[in-house]
Scaffold this motif. Structure first.
Motif, PDB file in Angstrom:
ATOM      1  N   VAL A 191       0.831  -1.204   0.000  1.00 45.89           N
ATOM      2  CA  VAL A 191       0.000   0.000   0.000  1.00 45.89           C
ATOM      3  C   VAL A 191       0.866   1.254   0.000  1.00 45.89           C
ATOM      4  O   VAL A 191       0.601   2.222  -0.739  1.00 45.89           O
ATOM      5  CB  VAL A 191      -0.948  -0.018   1.206  1.00 45.89           C
ATOM      6  N   LEU A 192       1.927   1.253   0.818  1.00 43.12           N
ATOM      7  CA  LEU A 192       2.810   2.422   0.871  1.00 43.12           C
ATOM      8  C   LEU A 192       3.508   2.650  -0.470  1.00 43.12           C
ATOM      9  O   LEU A 192       3.616   3.792  -0.939  1.00 43.12           O
ATOM     10  CB  LEU A 192       3.845   2.239   1.983  1.00 43.12           C
ATOM     11  N   VAL A 193       3.974   1.556  -1.094  1.00 45.01           N
ATOM     12  CA  VAL A 193       4.633   1.699  -2.395  1.00 45.01           C
ATOM     13  C   VAL A 193       3.633   2.178  -3.446  1.00 45.01           C
ATOM     14  O   VAL A 193       3.953   3.041  -4.285  1.00 45.01           O
ATOM     15  CB  VAL A 193       5.267   0.352  -2.818  1.00 45.01           C
ATOM     16  N   LEU A 194       2.416   1.653  -3.415  1.00 47.73           N
ATOM     17  CA  LEU A 194       1.399   2.073  -4.384  1.00 47.73           C
ATOM     18  C   LEU A 194       1.074   3.554  -4.233  1.00 47.73           C
ATOM     19  O   LEU A 194       0.975   4.289  -5.227  1.00 47.73           O
ATOM     20  CB  LEU A 194       0.140   1.224  -4.204  1.00 47.73           C
ATOM     21  N   ILE A 195       0.899   4.007  -2.994  1.00 46.29           N
ATOM     22  CA  ILE A 195       0.609   5.426  -2.764  1.00 46.29           C
ATOM     23  C   ILE A 195       1.766   6.293  -3.250  1.00 46.29           C
ATOM     24  O   ILE A 195       1.565   7.349  -3.867  1.00 46.29           O
ATOM     25  CB  ILE A 195       0.322   5.674  -1.271  1.00 46.29           C
ATOM     26  N   LYS A 196       3.003   5.840  -2.986  1.00 42.97           N
ATOM     27  CA  LYS A 196       4.169   6.601  -3.428  1.00 42.97           C
ATOM     28  C   LYS A 196       4.215   6.702  -4.944  1.00 42.97           C
ATOM     29  O   LYS A 196       4.503   7.769  -5.505  1.00 42.97           O
ATOM     30  CB  LYS A 196       5.436   5.919  -2.899  1.00 42.97           C
ATOM     31  N   LEU A 197       3.932   5.594  -5.616  1.00 42.11           N
ATOM     32  CA  LEU A 197       3.930   5.618  -7.084  1.00 42.11           C
ATOM     33  C   LEU A 197       2.857   6.549  -7.622  1.00 42.11           C
ATOM     34  O   LEU A 197       3.095   7.305  -8.573  1.00 42.11           O
ATOM     35  CB  LEU A 197       3.728   4.199  -7.619  1.00 42.11           C
ATOM     36  N   LEU A 198       1.674   6.497  -7.030  1.00 42.02           N
ATOM     37  CA  LEU A 198       0.597   7.370  -7.501  1.00 42.02           C
ATOM     38  C   LEU A 198       0.923   8.836  -7.254  1.00 42.02           C
ATOM     39  O   LEU A 198       0.594   9.708  -8.074  1.00 42.02           O
ATOM     40  CB  LEU A 198      -0.715   6.992  -6.799  1.00 42.02           C
ATOM     41  N   GLN A 199       1.570   9.132  -6.130  1.00 44.37           N
ATOM     42  CA  GLN A 199       1.944  10.525  -5.861  1.00 44.37           C
ATOM     43  C   GLN A 199       2.967  11.034  -6.853  1.00 44.37           C
ATOM     44  O   GLN A 199       2.953  12.210  -7.222  1.00 44.37           O
ATOM     45  CB  GLN A 199       2.487  10.647  -4.435  1.00 44.37           C
ATOM     46  N   MET A 200       3.861  10.146  -7.293  1.00 42.18           N
ATOM     47  CA  MET A 200       4.906  10.567  -8.216  1.00 42.18           C
ATOM     48  C   MET A 200       4.413  10.616  -9.658  1.00 42.18           C
ATOM     49  O   MET A 200       4.834  11.472 -10.440  1.00 42.18           O
ATOM     50  CB  MET A 200       6.106   9.622  -8.113  1.00 42.18           C
TER      51      MET A 200
END
Length: 406
Positions: free
Chosen positions: A318-327
């Motif tokens: 979830v943390l990696v997915l959120i980071k990817l979406l933010q970038m």
């Protein structure tokens, strides 16, 4: 990092599906039924075994009994009495005599003798690897360095360019099988990267092939076991092989996923270059503490262990997915996630987002001086390190500068 990432993916998958157990079981049933009496090819044993026997000799019957959970009283694992056959005409006479080896006259506890031999073997292994690296460093200079750099960094022409990495995997596997040691093979490659002759991207497929090659040695060793335990030893060896092959199929064919272990390795290298103690902390954490925690959780029951793995892996995803979406696609996120959560890590306490407090603490204890010795690197790597900008805080800027997910 490749092995850690593969464990993070395959461990929960194995718990839920028994993929490795089922697949290796099918392979064992197929292989053993066709060749039940296969024996291990003697590649280096003819050279190594006499040296081992001159130092210490082990009673293999007692060792097999221990492995099969059969206990005996007043037995010793170290062989003290050896049988010798003498031929008297047409008659063969078996005689017993005292075994002759270096430790035959030492009657210390077996655990103490084993500890001394283990420590001595580790010292000899480490010394040989250090001299091997220094020898390779001294040899790989001048015209030899240019030839190796041109050879390893070259690609196949035309369409076959995309097959270069896969050929390198096969090449690394074959070489590791020949030397029967992935440590020797990877230690030979390390100076190439340290001297700046070859990039990590080029060495990566070779080390993946080395991972497969070292499991082939385990398969050959399993074939030398007794018939009644051959199925189990073969299945364990095949599980190791399937684990590495599956990990390669996950992390290497897709270029985007291929960059994940490479970027993480670069990040670990940069962090170690700035904080010398980090390498020791990394080894202790991921080779001792984390396995001990996982093993302890497994003893609490399958439900507890599965819950822990699901929560840990799920949170990380979830943390990696959120980071990817933010970038990449911040518009798909709610406003609060775009501006606050994981946009930066400044809301966390400093010890949770930076290694500086730990470095200051170790500096006060004067422990960091133990790891602050300078390495004898060549000019190319020194120039490369002088141009690097290392960011150890887990902030948004750190990931952006390193283009971690690019």
């Amino acid at each position: 990092m490749f092995n850690l990432l593969s464990v993070a993916v395959l461990l929960p998958f194995e718990i839920l599906t028994n993929y490795l157990q089922f697949t290796s079981g099918l392979m064992v049933n197929f292989l053993i039924s066709k060749n039940p009496n296969a024996k291990e090819p003697k590649l280096l044993s003819s050279i190594i075994q006499p040296i081992m026997d001159s130092i210490i000799q082990i009673d293999k019957h007692i060792l097999d009994s221990i492995a099969t959970n059969k206990s005996f009283e007043n037995v010793t694992l170290i062989k003290r009495i050896c049988k010798k056959s003498l031929q008297n005409g047409t008659e063969i006479i078996l005689m017993e005599e005292k075994c002759s080896f270096l430790l035959s006259n030492i009657y210390w506890p077996e655990w103490l003798i084993g500890t001394i031999l283990l420590a001595a073997s580790l010292i000899i292994l480490s010394t040989c690897l250090i001299f091997l690296v220094k020898l390779m460093t001294s040899l790989l200079n001048g015209s030899v360095a240019k030839i190796i750099q041109r050879l390893i960094n070259s690609d196949f022409p035309g369409f076959f360019k995309y097959l270069t990495g896969f050929v390198a995997i096969i090449f690394g596997c074959v070489l590791t099988i020949m030397v029967q040691s992935s440590s020797v093979f990877t230690s030979t490659l390390t100076p190439l990267v340290g001297m700046g002759l070859v990039s990590i991207e080029r060495i990566f497929p070779l080390t993946l092939g080395s991972n497969i090659g070292t499991t082939i040695t385990g398969i050959l060793a399993s074939l030398s076991g007794p018939v009644n335990t051959l199925n189990f030893s073969m299945q364990i060896a095949l599980c190791h092989t399937l684990f590495n092959i599956t990990g390669i199929l996950i992390w290497y064919p897709i270029p985007y996923l291929r960059q994940v272990p490479i970027r993480l390795a670069n990040l670990l290298g940069e962090t170690t270059a700035k904080y010398k103690w980090f390498a020791i902390a990394y080894l202790v954490s991921f080779f001792f503490i984390v396995p001990a925690i996982i093993f302890g959780l497994s003893l609490l029951g399958k439900a507890v262990f599965i819950s822990f793995v699901i929560v840990t892996v799920g949170t990380s995803m979830v943390l990696v997915l959120i980071k990817l979406l933010q970038m990449k696609c911040p518009s798909y996120l709610p406003e609060i996630l775009q501006t606050l959560i994981l946009q930066t890590f400044d809301f966390l306490p400093v010890p949770l987002r930076s290694l500086k407090p730990y470095d200051n603490f170790l500096s006060k204890l004067k422990l960091s001086q133990c790891f602050s010795h300078k390495l004898n690197l060549t000019e190319p790597i020194e120039d490369a390190q002088s141009k690097q900008v290392t960011t150890v805080t887990f902030s948004n800027e750190a990931f952006d500068k390193n283009s971690f997910f690019m």
